[in-house]
Design an enzyme around this catalytic site. Structure first.
Site, PDB file in Angstrom:
ATOM      1  N   CYS A 118       0.757  -1.323  -0.065  1.00 29.06           N
ATOM      2  CA  CYS A 118       0.034   0.156   0.034  1.00 29.06           C
ATOM      3  C   CYS A 118       0.774   1.096  -0.004  1.00 29.06           C
ATOM      4  O   CYS A 118       0.156   2.256  -0.213  1.00 29.06           O
ATOM      5  CB  CYS A 118      -0.869  -0.067   0.994  1.00 29.06           C
ATOM      6  N   HIS A 174      -2.927   7.549   1.682  1.00 28.12           N
ATOM      7  CA  HIS A 174      -3.540   6.297   1.278  1.00 28.12           C
ATOM      8  C   HIS A 174      -4.836   5.907   2.092  1.00 28.12           C
ATOM      9  O   HIS A 174      -5.066   6.027   3.110  1.00 28.12           O
ATOM     10  CB  HIS A 174      -2.382   5.039   1.842  1.00 28.12           C
ATOM     11  N   ASN A 233      -9.910   0.249  -0.394  1.00 27.60           N
ATOM     12  CA  ASN A 233      -8.487   0.160  -0.366  1.00 27.60           C
ATOM     13  C   ASN A 233      -7.811  -0.200  -1.722  1.00 27.60           C
ATOM     14  O   ASN A 233      -7.995  -1.726  -2.153  1.00 27.60           O
ATOM     15  CB  ASN A 233      -7.962  -0.695   0.770  1.00 27.60           C
TER      16      ASN A 233
HETATM   17  O1  UT7 Z   1      -3.721  -0.905   3.381  1.00 26.81           O
HETATM   18  C1  UT7 Z   1      -2.774  -1.471   4.167  1.00 26.81           C
HETATM   19  C2  UT7 Z   1      -2.972  -0.861   5.652  1.00 26.81           C
HETATM   20  N1  UT7 Z   1      -4.070  -1.868   6.078  1.00 26.81           N
HETATM   21  C3  UT7 Z   1      -4.979  -0.955   7.017  1.00 26.81           C
HETATM   22  O2  UT7 Z   1      -4.525   0.112   7.563  1.00 26.81           O
HETATM   23  C4  UT7 Z   1      -6.045  -1.783   7.690  1.00 26.81           C
HETATM   24  C5  UT7 Z   1      -5.927  -1.603   9.287  1.00 26.81           C
HETATM   25  N2  UT7 Z   1      -7.233  -2.242  10.127  1.00 26.81           N
HETATM   26  C6  UT7 Z   1      -8.374  -1.827  10.075  1.00 26.81           C
HETATM   27  O3  UT7 Z   1      -8.558  -1.004   9.214  1.00 26.81           O
HETATM   28  C7  UT7 Z   1      -9.198  -2.398  10.887  1.00 26.81           C
HETATM   29  O4  UT7 Z   1      -8.521  -3.295  12.004  1.00 26.81           O
HETATM   30  C8  UT7 Z   1     -10.453  -3.518  10.144  1.00 26.81           C
HETATM   31  C9  UT7 Z   1     -11.326  -2.564   9.481  1.00 26.81           C
HETATM   32  C10 UT7 Z   1      -9.683  -4.467   9.322  1.00 26.81           C
HETATM   33  C11 UT7 Z   1     -11.050  -4.238  11.190  1.00 26.81           C
HETATM   34  O5  UT7 Z   1     -11.679  -3.484  12.270  1.00 26.81           O
HETATM   35  P1  UT7 Z   1     -11.596  -3.790  13.569  1.00 26.81           P
HETATM   36  O6  UT7 Z   1     -12.391  -2.642  14.545  1.00 26.81           O
HETATM   37  O7  UT7 Z   1     -10.145  -3.565  14.130  1.00 26.81           O
HETATM   38  O8  UT7 Z   1     -12.365  -5.107  14.000  1.00 26.81           O
HETATM   39  P2  UT7 Z   1     -11.683  -6.640  14.403  1.00 26.81           P
HETATM   40  O9  UT7 Z   1     -10.879  -7.078  13.553  1.00 26.81           O
HETATM   41  O10 UT7 Z   1     -11.016  -6.316  15.739  1.00 26.81           O
HETATM   42  O11 UT7 Z   1     -12.891  -7.347  14.801  1.00 26.81           O
HETATM   43  C12 UT7 Z   1     -13.969  -7.155  15.523  1.00 26.81           C
HETATM   44  C13 UT7 Z   1     -15.293  -7.928  15.218  1.00 26.81           C
HETATM   45  C14 UT7 Z   1     -14.629  -9.418  15.326  1.00 26.81           C
HETATM   46  O12 UT7 Z   1     -15.847 -10.149  15.883  1.00 26.81           O
HETATM   47  P3  UT7 Z   1     -15.467 -10.331  17.360  1.00 26.81           P
HETATM   48  O13 UT7 Z   1     -14.466 -11.527  17.539  1.00 26.81           O
HETATM   49  O14 UT7 Z   1     -15.407  -9.072  18.095  1.00 26.81           O
HETATM   50  O15 UT7 Z   1     -16.887 -11.200  17.592  1.00 26.81           O
HETATM   51  C15 UT7 Z   1     -14.622  -9.776  13.715  1.00 26.81           C
HETATM   52  O16 UT7 Z   1     -14.847 -11.305  13.835  1.00 26.81           O
HETATM   53  O17 UT7 Z   1     -15.820  -7.681  13.885  1.00 26.81           O
HETATM   54  C16 UT7 Z   1     -15.975  -9.060  13.236  1.00 26.81           C
HETATM   55  N3  UT7 Z   1     -15.541  -8.924  11.870  1.00 26.81           N
HETATM   56  C17 UT7 Z   1     -16.501  -8.519  10.943  1.00 26.81           C
HETATM   57  N4  UT7 Z   1     -17.712  -8.266  11.416  1.00 26.81           N
HETATM   58  C18 UT7 Z   1     -18.823  -8.147  10.321  1.00 26.81           C
HETATM   59  C19 UT7 Z   1     -14.571  -8.810  11.040  1.00 26.81           C
HETATM   60  N5  UT7 Z   1     -14.753  -8.563   9.817  1.00 26.81           N
HETATM   61  C20 UT7 Z   1     -16.126  -8.358   9.566  1.00 26.81           C
HETATM   62  C21 UT7 Z   1     -16.950  -8.080   8.506  1.00 26.81           C
HETATM   63  N6  UT7 Z   1     -18.215  -7.913   9.031  1.00 26.81           N
HETATM   64  N7  UT7 Z   1     -16.413  -7.913   7.207  1.00 26.81           N
END
Ligand code: UT7
Length: 325
Positions: free
Chosen positions: A115, A252, A282
């Site tokens: 990225c 980005h 993204n």
């Molecule tokens: O471009 C390169 C750089 N990349 C980035 O900068 C990405 C950086 N990371 C992020 O943007 C965020 O961490 C994400 C958007 C990827 C995820 O958001 P988060 O608030 O960190 O969520 P998480 O991964 O901690 O997941 C929270 C919950 C989980 O459920 P439980 O364990 O709390 O029950 C996941 O299983 O959300 C669940 N989850 C989803 N639910 C519905 C994960 N993906 C999804 C989804 N839909 N698509």
């Protein structure tokens, strides 16, 4: 004192026709529009059609940038393509774009910093142009990320999209002052200790397969916030400018929460941030040039404006570039 600067002459973008909305995704994976929109700011993304490649999208963006610059392909002597989704393992996709444009002079190669790729590519080109080695370059970010997504993994497949963006830049003599046009400062960083936080689980020398994107989202998020703040501060310090001098912040586009956070830390007004993550998701190395193209087309970014770009991605890699348009 006269110095050679890398001055932007044209900007172009290309997006595939097919729009995939959050609602469309919710029909095939266990997710909701509400979850995706509140966690990331993404509403929809574009998906490359069958036969639409990183090279074809990159060529389309390059042609648009050349048109914008009022230049012909024959004016170009360097092509640097940032991509993590090349057409083939080798040759570099940049040489396919070079051939598609009918260019036979100069050099063309790919840069791989995921990225952060566009920031790495622009900085690489800047050094070649400042040295006098090349005169006019195409800096392209093009990605067919949909091809390396695991469509059963809701943690990653909802985040990415396809597209391409390009800049035409030219080495031009300037006064050597902070009011010059062109690239004024840049900083690049990598830390391979974190390479397993965002990666593809395949490759020529390991599995012999292409593999799929894997990401520890919260861990990437945590590092992104700190790393982006550090590299922006270092770039501004190098340039002699303050955050308050910035006209446009073009980050980005990974997650709206990350870019809002970075702008808040800089004390930038929300209307100075160029946001495309809602429409494009993204697009990895293509996200910054696509955002630049959007803001140039709608009249926000104008000649003479101070534009700050930053990115963070797999590796980890991160960096920032300050340009006077
Ligand atoms: O471009 C390169 C750089 N990349 C980035 O900068 C990405 C950086 N990371 C992020 O943007 C965020 O961490 C994400 C958007 C990827 C995820 O958001 P988060 O608030 O960190 O969520 P998480 O991964 O901690 O997941 C929270 C919950 C989980 O459920 P439980 O364990 O709390 O029950 C996941 O299983 O959300 C669940 N989850 C989803 N639910 C519905 C994960 N993906 C999804 C989804 N839909 N698509």
């Amino acid at each position: 004192m006269s110095v050679l600067r890398t001055v932007v002459k044209g900007c172009g973008g290309y997006l595939p026709k097919r729009v995939l909305t959050n609602e469309d995704l919710a029909k095939v994976v266990d997710t909701t529009d509400e979850w995706i929109a509140t966690r990331t700011g993404i509403k929809e993304r574009r998906i490359a059609a069958k036969g639409e490649l990183t090279s074809t999208m990159g060529t389309a963006a390059a042609r648009a940038a050349l048109d914008d610059a009022g230049m012909d392909p024959q004016d170009i002597d360097l092509i640097v393509l940032a991509t993590s989704t090349p057409d083939q393992t080798f040759p570099a996709t940049a040489v396919t774009i070079q051939a598609d444009l009918g260019i036979t002079q100069g050099a063309a190669f790919d840069v791989q910093a995921v990225c952060s790729g566009f920031v790495f590519a622009l900085t690489t080109v800047d050094n070649y142009l400042k040295s006098g080695e090349f005169r006019r370059a195409l800096v392209i970010g093009s990605e067919a990320f949909s091809r390396i997504l695991d469509w059963d993994d809701r943690g990653t497949c909802v985040l990415f999209g396809d597209g391409a963006g390009a800049l035409v830049v030219e080495a031009e003599m300037q006064n050597g002052s902070t009011t010059d046009r062109g690239v004024l400062a840049s900083c690049l960083r990598s830390d391979g200790r974190y390479r397993d936080k965002l990666y593809v689980d395949g490759g020529p020398s390991t599995t012999g397969t292409v593999g799929y994107v894997r990401m520890d989202g919260p861990e990437v998020f945590r590092h992104a916030v700190t790393n982006i703040a550090e590299v922006i501060a270092a770039t501004l310090k190098k340039s002699g400018y303050q955050a308050s001098d910035i006209d446009w912040f073009v980050p980005h586009q990974a997650n709206k929460r990350i870019l809002d956070g970075a702008a808040r830390k800089l004390g930038l007004a929300p209307e100075k941030i160029v946001i495309t993550v809602d429409k494009h998701a993204n697009t990895s190395a293509a996200s910054i040039p696509l955002a630049l193209d959007t803001a140039c087309r709608d009249g926000r970014i104008k000649k003479g404006d101070l534009v700050l770009m930053e990115a963070m991605g797999g590796g980890f890699t991160w960096g920032a570039v300050l340009v006077r348009w």
